[in-house]
Motif scaffolding. Structure first.
Motif, PDB file in Angstrom:
ATOM      1  N   ALA A 120       0.857  -1.195   0.000  1.00 63.30           N
ATOM      2  CA  ALA A 120       0.000   0.000   0.000  1.00 63.30           C
ATOM      3  C   ALA A 120       0.895   1.248   0.000  1.00 63.30           C
ATOM      4  N   ASP A 121       0.301   2.370  -0.371  1.00 64.95           N
ATOM      5  CA  ASP A 121       1.061   3.632  -0.381  1.00 64.95           C
ATOM      6  C   ASP A 121       1.066   4.289   0.997  1.00 64.95           C
ATOM      7  N   ALA A 122       0.071   3.967   1.816  1.00 64.55           N
ATOM      8  CA  ALA A 122      -0.012   4.624   3.123  1.00 64.55           C
ATOM      9  C   ALA A 122      -0.879   3.822   4.069  1.00 64.55           C
ATOM     10  N   VAL A 123      -0.637   4.020   5.359  1.00 62.95           N
ATOM     11  CA  VAL A 123      -1.548   3.513   6.400  1.00 62.95           C
ATOM     12  C   VAL A 123      -2.004   4.706   7.232  1.00 62.95           C
ATOM     13  N   PHE A 124      -3.294   4.676   7.585  1.00 65.93           N
ATOM     14  CA  PHE A 124      -3.905   5.783   8.323  1.00 65.93           C
ATOM     15  C   PHE A 124      -4.728   5.170   9.434  1.00 65.93           C
ATOM     16  N   SER A 125      -4.683   5.751  10.634  1.00 67.57           N
ATOM     17  CA  SER A 125      -5.489   5.204  11.725  1.00 67.57           C
ATOM     18  C   SER A 125      -5.998   6.332  12.611  1.00 67.57           C
ATOM     19  N   THR A 126      -7.321   6.375  12.813  1.00 63.92           N
ATOM     20  CA  THR A 126      -7.907   7.440  13.618  1.00 63.92           C
ATOM     21  C   THR A 126      -8.652   6.862  14.814  1.00 63.92           C
ATOM     22  N   TYR A 127      -8.276   7.284  15.996  1.00 63.10           N
ATOM     23  CA  TYR A 127      -8.957   6.943  17.248  1.00 63.10           C
ATOM     24  C   TYR A 127      -9.066   5.433  17.452  1.00 63.10           C
ATOM     25  N   ALA A 128      -8.197   4.670  16.867  1.00 67.22           N
ATOM     26  CA  ALA A 128      -8.286   3.211  16.973  1.00 67.22           C
ATOM     27  C   ALA A 128      -7.101   2.638  17.756  1.00 67.22           C
ATOM     28  N   LEU A 129      -5.891   3.153  17.531  1.00 71.13           N
ATOM     29  CA  LEU A 129      -4.729   2.545  18.197  1.00 71.13           C
ATOM     30  C   LEU A 129      -4.795   2.727  19.712  1.00 71.13           C
ATOM     31  N   SER A 130      -5.461   3.777  20.180  1.00 71.04           N
ATOM     32  CA  SER A 130      -5.595   3.982  21.635  1.00 71.04           C
ATOM     33  C   SER A 130      -6.567   2.969  22.242  1.00 71.04           C
ATOM     34  N   VAL A 131      -7.328   2.297  21.381  1.00 72.78           N
ATOM     35  CA  VAL A 131      -8.301   1.303  21.844  1.00 72.78           C
ATOM     36  C   VAL A 131      -7.677  -0.101  21.839  1.00 72.78           C
ATOM     37  N   ILE A 132      -6.646  -0.300  21.028  1.00 72.80           N
ATOM     38  CA  ILE A 132      -6.069  -1.637  20.826  1.00 72.80           C
ATOM     39  C   ILE A 132      -4.924  -1.846  21.830  1.00 72.80           C
ATOM     40  N   PRO A 133      -5.085  -2.768  22.783  1.00 73.60           N
ATOM     41  CA  PRO A 133      -4.015  -2.950  23.781  1.00 73.60           C
ATOM     42  C   PRO A 133      -2.676  -3.323  23.120  1.00 73.60           C
ATOM     43  N   ALA A 134      -2.716  -4.212  22.118  1.00 72.33           N
ATOM     44  CA  ALA A 134      -1.476  -4.635  21.445  1.00 72.33           C
ATOM     45  C   ALA A 134      -1.192  -3.679  20.284  1.00 72.33           C
ATOM     46  N   ARG A 135      -1.180  -2.376  20.568  1.00 70.34           N
ATOM     47  CA  ARG A 135      -1.107  -1.379  19.473  1.00 70.34           C
ATOM     48  C   ARG A 135       0.216  -1.434  18.724  1.00 70.34           C
ATOM     49  N   ASP A 136       1.298  -1.734  19.439  1.00 68.34           N
ATOM     50  CA  ASP A 136       2.603  -1.769  18.774  1.00 68.34           C
ATOM     51  C   ASP A 136       2.613  -2.882  17.720  1.00 68.34           C
ATOM     52  N   GLU A 137       2.069  -4.038  18.086  1.00 69.15           N
ATOM     53  CA  GLU A 137       2.027  -5.179  17.164  1.00 69.15           C
ATOM     54  C   GLU A 137       1.112  -4.874  15.964  1.00 69.15           C
ATOM     55  N   ALA A 138      -0.058  -4.277  16.251  1.00 67.27           N
ATOM     56  CA  ALA A 138      -1.002  -3.931  15.176  1.00 67.27           C
ATOM     57  C   ALA A 138      -0.356  -2.951  14.211  1.00 67.27           C
ATOM     58  N   TRP A 139       0.345  -1.984  14.756  1.00 62.24           N
ATOM     59  CA  TRP A 139       1.019  -0.959  13.959  1.00 62.24           C
ATOM     60  C   TRP A 139       2.117  -1.590  13.091  1.00 62.24           C
ATOM     61  N   ARG A 140       2.922  -2.474  13.717  1.00 60.88           N
ATOM     62  CA  ARG A 140       4.036  -3.101  13.013  1.00 60.88           C
ATOM     63  C   ARG A 140       3.520  -3.910  11.815  1.00 60.88           C
ATOM     64  N   ARG A 141       2.427  -4.620  12.012  1.00 58.35           N
ATOM     65  CA  ARG A 141       1.876  -5.447  10.936  1.00 58.35           C
ATOM     66  C   ARG A 141       1.314  -4.591   9.797  1.00 58.35           C
ATOM     67  N   ALA A 142       0.672  -3.474  10.156  1.00 53.92           N
ATOM     68  CA  ALA A 142       0.123  -2.603   9.106  1.00 53.92           C
ATOM     69  C   ALA A 142       1.255  -1.948   8.313  1.00 53.92           C
ATOM     70  N   CYS A 143       2.299  -1.502   9.020  1.00 56.52           N
ATOM     71  CA  CYS A 143       3.431  -0.866   8.318  1.00 56.52           C
ATOM     72  C   CYS A 143       4.108  -1.848   7.366  1.00 56.52           C
ATOM     73  N   ALA A 144       4.113  -3.145   7.743  1.00 59.31           N
ATOM     74  CA  ALA A 144       4.750  -4.163   6.901  1.00 59.31           C
ATOM     75  C   ALA A 144       3.980  -4.384   5.603  1.00 59.31           C
ATOM     76  N   ALA A 145       2.776  -3.825   5.509  1.00 57.83           N
ATOM     77  CA  ALA A 145       1.998  -3.925   4.262  1.00 57.83           C
ATOM     78  C   ALA A 145       2.145  -2.678   3.401  1.00 57.83           C
ATOM     79  N   VAL A 146       3.016  -1.756   3.812  1.00 57.28           N
ATOM     80  CA  VAL A 146       3.225  -0.504   3.067  1.00 57.28           C
ATOM     81  C   VAL A 146       4.517  -0.608   2.259  1.00 57.28           C
ATOM     82  N   ARG A 147       4.503  -0.031   1.069  1.00 57.08           N
ATOM     83  CA  ARG A 147       5.696  -0.098   0.197  1.00 57.08           C
ATOM     84  C   ARG A 147       6.814   0.796   0.760  1.00 57.08           C
TER      85      ARG A 147
END
Ligand SMILES: C[S@@+](CC[C@H](N)C(=O)[O-])C[C@H]1O[C@@H](n2cnc3c(N)ncnc32)[C@H](O)[C@@H]1O
Length: 223
Positions: A120-147
């Protein structure tokens, strides 16, 4: 206690009305999309997309040749998002794809497949990472799908400052209702993973309660 799945389950159909979107939170998503600056033809992952309140802004930016991939683990929130796609004027079906998954365990290959087999060209997240306890892991996985060279944007909450501090009890109530940790400050993940501190742009809205940060991602976190 309300579990996150229940909060974004039965509460999904009321989310747009009760979340303070019109008076407070829309300002943050608009600032975030402006800073992210998606281009026509881009593919943007909307992590924890909920009912799809970012879709109008993202679709307007990426245009008919772009793609928006909304990821959320709540089937009820995605049902509202699906109705929003259906109700939109021409063309959203071809642009917006929904993926029902837990962002903290999602294989980045799934997102890359949804992006047409490329990053993907970008990842965007609004008001969601503060809700996800494992936010670092969720973030890392999404970034790994970005070019490589791709961008990211995070919009989230903190305690209001200055003369707006009188509104702190309301902000805390809003966060408690949504299951968000107001002190999580998830934009720090992006400040950490930016290609270069000079690429980081930031805006605050509503007395500093809303923070939007965007930057180019470091090649260390993209693939
Ligand atoms: C406060 S809502 C924000 C929704 C949307 N981004 C917005 O700006 O309105 C948080 C969303 O995160 C989703 N969520 C929570 N934990 C998640 C997880 N582990 N994986 C994916 N989505 C998750 C919830 O289902 C909910 O839709």
């Amino acid at each position: 206690m309300t579990t996150p799945m229940r909060r974004y389950g039965v509460g999904a159909r009321w989310y747009d009305v009760l979340s303070g979107e019109r008076w407070v939170y829309r300002a943050g998503r608009e600032a975030g999309i402006r800073l992210l600056d998606p281009r026509p033809g881009d593919t943007v992952i909307d992590l924890g997309c909920g009912t799809g309140l970012n879709f109008a802004g993202l679709v307007a930016a990426v245009g008919p040749t772009g793609r928006v991939i909304g990821v959320d683990r709540s089937s009820d929130m995605l049902a509202v998002a699906r109705r929003r796609i259906g109700a939109a004027a021409a063309g959203w079906h071809d642009i917006v794809t929904l993926v029902e998954a837990d962002a903290a365990t999602l294989d980045p290959a799934t997102l890359r497949a949804a992006a047409g087999g490329r990053g993907a060209d970008a990842v965007f997240s609004t008001y969601a990472l503060s809700v996800i306890p494992a936010r670092d892991e969720a973030w890392r996985r999404a970034c790994a799908a970005v070019r490589p060279g791709g961008r990211a944007g995070i919009v989230d909450m903190q305690r209001p400052r200055g003369r707006w501090r009188v509104l702190e009890p309301l902000a805390l109530l809003a966060c408690a209702t949504g299951g968000a940790d107001i002190d999580a400050h998830p934009w720090r993940l992006l400040e950490r993973d930016a290609a270069d501190s000079r690429s980081v742009v930031r805006a605050e809205r509503k007395g500093g309660h809303l923070v939007a940060v965007a930057a180019e991602l470091s090649p260390a976190v993209t693939r």
